[in-house]
Design a protein around this motif. Structure first.
Motif, mmCIF file in Angstrom:
data_model
loop_
_atom_site.group_PDB
_atom_site.id
_atom_site.type_symbol
_atom_site.label_atom_id
_atom_site.label_comp_id
_atom_site.label_asym_id
_atom_site.label_seq_id
_atom_site.Cartn_x
_atom_site.Cartn_y
_atom_site.Cartn_z
ATOM 1 N N VAL A 142 -8.152 64.250 65.369
ATOM 2 C CA VAL A 142 -7.155 65.312 65.312
ATOM 3 C C VAL A 142 -7.468 66.598 64.083
ATOM 4 O O VAL A 142 -8.163 65.855 62.888
ATOM 5 C CB VAL A 142 -6.123 64.936 64.895
ATOM 6 N N ASN A 143 -7.476 67.796 64.312
ATOM 7 C CA ASN A 143 -8.060 68.862 62.604
ATOM 8 C C ASN A 143 -7.026 68.453 61.643
ATOM 9 O O ASN A 143 -5.561 68.835 62.167
ATOM 10 C CB ASN A 143 -8.110 70.143 63.362
ATOM 11 N N ALA A 145 -5.677 66.209 60.596
ATOM 12 C CA ALA A 145 -4.342 65.373 60.890
ATOM 13 C C ALA A 145 -3.186 64.970 59.035
ATOM 14 O O ALA A 145 -2.351 64.524 59.411
ATOM 15 C CB ALA A 145 -4.853 64.128 61.246
ATOM 16 N N THR A 146 -3.622 64.646 58.001
ATOM 17 C CA THR A 146 -3.215 64.695 57.389
ATOM 18 C C THR A 146 -2.831 65.456 56.520
ATOM 19 O O THR A 146 -1.412 65.024 56.148
ATOM 20 C CB THR A 146 -4.975 64.255 55.806
ATOM 21 N N GLY A 147 -3.091 66.561 56.669
ATOM 22 C CA GLY A 147 -2.037 68.140 55.982
ATOM 23 C C GLY A 147 -1.425 68.217 56.689
ATOM 24 O O GLY A 147 -0.252 68.030 56.452
ATOM 25 N N LYS A 148 -0.849 68.244 58.580
ATOM 26 C CA LYS A 148 -0.404 68.410 59.319
ATOM 27 C C LYS A 148 0.936 67.082 59.313
ATOM 28 O O LYS A 148 2.094 67.494 59.606
ATOM 29 C CB LYS A 148 -1.141 68.790 60.432
ATOM 30 N N TYR A 149 0.166 65.573 59.239
ATOM 31 C CA TYR A 149 1.088 64.993 59.906
ATOM 32 C C TYR A 149 1.367 64.037 58.235
ATOM 33 O O TYR A 149 2.456 64.001 58.489
ATOM 34 C CB TYR A 149 0.984 64.072 61.509
ATOM 35 N N THR A 150 0.032 63.358 58.236
ATOM 36 C CA THR A 150 0.383 62.334 57.060
ATOM 37 C C THR A 150 0.519 62.765 55.640
ATOM 38 O O THR A 150 1.738 61.392 55.682
ATOM 39 C CB THR A 150 -1.614 61.828 56.916
ATOM 40 N N ASP A 151 0.752 63.448 55.760
ATOM 41 C CA ASP A 151 0.938 64.062 54.588
ATOM 42 C C ASP A 151 2.415 64.988 54.238
ATOM 43 O O ASP A 151 3.067 64.995 53.273
ATOM 44 C CB ASP A 151 0.415 65.055 53.575
ATOM 45 N N ARG A 152 2.403 64.699 55.415
ATOM 46 C CA ARG A 152 3.463 65.476 55.814
ATOM 47 C C ARG A 152 5.110 64.434 56.748
ATOM 48 O O ARG A 152 6.232 65.403 56.053
ATOM 49 C CB ARG A 152 4.102 66.891 56.365
ATOM 50 N N LEU A 153 4.319 64.164 56.716
ATOM 51 C CA LEU A 153 5.668 63.645 58.816
ATOM 52 C C LEU A 153 6.301 61.950 57.842
ATOM 53 O O LEU A 153 5.286 61.685 57.101
ATOM 54 C CB LEU A 153 5.334 63.729 59.498
ATOM 55 N N ASN A 154 7.186 61.425 58.558
ATOM 56 C CA ASN A 154 6.955 60.165 58.167
ATOM 57 C C ASN A 154 6.109 59.448 59.074
ATOM 58 O O ASN A 154 5.764 60.108 59.846
ATOM 59 C CB ASN A 154 8.493 59.456 58.457
ATOM 60 N N GLU A 155 5.859 58.000 59.464
ATOM 61 C CA GLU A 155 4.440 57.000 59.778
ATOM 62 C C GLU A 155 4.843 57.644 61.484
ATOM 63 O O GLU A 155 3.958 57.607 62.233
ATOM 64 C CB GLU A 155 4.432 56.169 59.614
ATOM 65 N N PHE A 156 6.511 57.194 61.590
ATOM 66 C CA PHE A 156 6.784 57.733 63.521
ATOM 67 C C PHE A 156 6.191 59.010 63.742
ATOM 68 O O PHE A 156 6.181 59.117 64.728
ATOM 69 C CB PHE A 156 8.323 56.841 63.462
ATOM 70 N N ASP A 157 6.870 59.771 63.080
ATOM 71 C CA ASP A 157 6.875 61.058 63.907
ATOM 72 C C ASP A 157 5.133 61.375 63.729
ATOM 73 O O ASP A 157 4.983 62.252 64.470
ATOM 74 C CB ASP A 157 6.766 61.968 63.219
ATOM 75 N N SER A 158 3.953 60.844 62.921
ATOM 76 C CA SER A 158 2.730 61.059 62.389
ATOM 77 C C SER A 158 2.639 60.568 63.919
ATOM 78 O O SER A 158 2.022 61.099 64.800
ATOM 79 C CB SER A 158 2.420 60.567 61.332
ATOM 80 N N GLN A 215 -4.433 70.058 67.820
ATOM 81 C CA GLN A 215 -5.747 70.325 67.833
ATOM 82 C C GLN A 215 -6.497 69.482 67.274
ATOM 83 O O GLN A 215 -7.300 68.324 66.122
ATOM 84 C CB GLN A 215 -5.717 71.447 66.635
ATOM 85 N N LEU A 216 -7.661 69.402 68.349
ATOM 86 C CA LEU A 216 -9.312 68.647 68.555
ATOM 87 C C LEU A 216 -10.071 69.387 67.736
ATOM 88 O O LEU A 216 -10.111 70.802 68.118
ATOM 89 C CB LEU A 216 -9.249 67.699 69.517
ATOM 90 N N LYS A 217 -10.516 68.414 67.774
ATOM 91 C CA LYS A 217 -12.481 68.537 67.919
ATOM 92 C C LYS A 217 -13.405 67.053 68.454
ATOM 93 O O LYS A 217 -12.536 66.499 68.544
ATOM 94 C CB LYS A 217 -12.702 68.876 65.951
ATOM 95 N N VAL A 218 -14.333 68.069 69.004
ATOM 96 C CA VAL A 218 -15.032 66.735 68.682
ATOM 97 C C VAL A 218 -16.476 66.536 68.582
ATOM 98 O O VAL A 218 -17.477 67.565 69.228
ATOM 99 C CB VAL A 218 -14.723 66.579 70.743
ATOM 100 N N GLY A 219 -17.262 65.447 68.216
ATOM 101 C CA GLY A 219 -19.043 64.739 68.250
ATOM 102 C C GLY A 219 -19.053 63.913 69.309
ATOM 103 O O GLY A 219 -18.326 63.606 69.883
ATOM 104 N N VAL A 220 -20.397 64.906 69.493
ATOM 105 C CA VAL A 220 -21.131 63.581 71.311
ATOM 106 C C VAL A 220 -21.976 63.578 71.366
ATOM 107 O O VAL A 220 -22.756 64.257 70.614
ATOM 108 C CB VAL A 220 -20.883 65.438 73.020
ATOM 109 N N ARG A 241 -17.150 69.159 61.220
ATOM 110 C CA ARG A 241 -16.489 69.354 59.991
ATOM 111 C C ARG A 241 -16.647 70.527 58.980
ATOM 112 O O ARG A 241 -16.328 71.661 58.712
ATOM 113 C CB ARG A 241 -16.355 68.235 58.938
ATOM 114 N N TYR A 242 -18.278 70.209 58.491
ATOM 115 C CA TYR A 242 -19.627 71.197 58.526
ATOM 116 C C TYR A 242 -19.408 72.640 58.940
ATOM 117 O O TYR A 242 -19.493 73.720 57.578
ATOM 118 C CB TYR A 242 -20.716 70.962 58.095
ATOM 119 N N GLU A 243 -19.706 72.745 59.672
ATOM 120 C CA GLU A 243 -19.552 73.771 60.703
ATOM 121 C C GLU A 243 -18.063 74.391 61.253
ATOM 122 O O GLU A 243 -18.086 76.263 60.773
ATOM 123 C CB GLU A 243 -20.568 73.860 61.849
ATOM 124 N N GLY A 244 -17.202 73.728 60.838
ATOM 125 C CA GLY A 244 -16.060 74.608 61.161
ATOM 126 C C GLY A 244 -15.695 75.057 62.207
ATOM 127 O O GLY A 244 -15.313 75.366 62.823
#
Ligand code: GTP
Length: 250
Positions: A142-143, A145-158, A215-220, A241-244
């Motif tokens: 998840v793009n 995830a720390t900024g959108k969920y972990t640092d903002r929401l409680n663990e259950f809502d994340s 929003q996901l990103k994926v490495g294959v 991550r590097y290339e965006g």
């Protein structure tokens, strides 16, 4: 080419065992399940394979690189060290879900998951040749995830947000491509896939963004073993991550 070797690991007669002679303490069951998974991860991982905990009483392994003898030893070792035994079924196919379907049929043919008559069933076929593009692994993340969920929401809502994205992805990849996607912790999902294109991965990412708002990103990566493919996929994810970018191939 793709040739996925999938192994279904199913605990024998586990349901009845959990309530005999009376219901067992839940945290004891959780300890048993997670220790069994940890042992399988170590045994299979040391041989280049991957295993996913799925429902814990049933686990799915990608076992390219493990032969019949490796499986027999695994089964024997679990039986010697745990109060439960496991049955194993193995299947091989270009499409991961087909390999798992065959593996599952082999275990089911030996008896019910809740039959005291079935113990340590083992049936399967094994790859006899290998190539460096047998296994394709997609590592989704998840793009931010720390900024959108972990640092903002409680663990259950994340957790709800991450699981919602996971549910949407696993279903889409299964239905569209016969790929098997597994939540592996944090905001990460690892998928065992057929040989898919950039556009097909973009299709999955777009679907999850629309369907679940995640929003996901994926490495294959691809390789001879799940470890080789998965490790390459992790590097490709670093390239995202590097290339965006949202999709990168190793
Ligand atoms: N199983 C597994 N978990 C990982 C891996 N990398 C990160 N995680 C988990 O994912 C969580 C979030 O980390 P990141 O994905 O790096 O953070 P992010 O905030 O989403 O940032 P970006 O991915 O860079 O957008 C971590 O706390 C870990 O739990 C991995 O390779 N495997």
């Amino acid at each position: 080419m793709t040739a996925a070797q999938l192994t279904l690991v199913q605990i024998d007669n586990y349901g009845p065992w959990t309530v005999t002679p009376e219901p067992r303490r839940e945290m004891d069951l959780q300890t048993l399940q997670s220790r069994l998974f940890a042992d399988l991860a170590q045994y299979i991982g040391n041989r280049g394979g991957y295993v996913f905990f799925t429902r814990f009483d049933n686990m799915v392994a990608v076992t390219n690189g493990l032969d019949r003898r490796d499986h027999e030893l695994l089964q024997e070792s679990v039986g010697n060290r745990f109060p439960v035994t496991v049955s194993l079924g193995v299947g091989v196919d270009e499409v991961p879900i087909e390999a798992l379907e065959t593996a599952t049929e082999r275990v089911q043919a030996a008896g019910s998951a809740q039959s005291s008559d079935r113990s340590e069933a083992f049936a399967g076929e094994f790859l006899t040749e290998s190539a460096d593009d047998d296994v394709h692994i997609a590592h989704f993340d998840v793009n931010d995830a720390t900024g959108k969920y972990t640092d903002r929401l409680n663990e259950f809502d994340s957790f709800i947000n991450i699981e919602h994205g996971y549910a949407s992805l696993m279903k889409y990849m299964r239905e569209e491509h016969g790929a098997l996607s597994f939540f592996v912790g944090g905001d990460n999902v690892i998928a065992v896939c057929p040989d898919l294109t950039h556009d097909e991965y973009m299709g999955a990412i777009d679907h999850v963004a629309d369907d679940a708002g995640v929003q996901l990103k994926v490495g294959v990566g691809s390789g001879e073993t799940p470890h080789d493919a998965g490790y390459a996929a992790k590097h490709a994810l670093e390239d995202c991550r590097y290339e965006g970018t949202l999709v990168e191939f190793a």
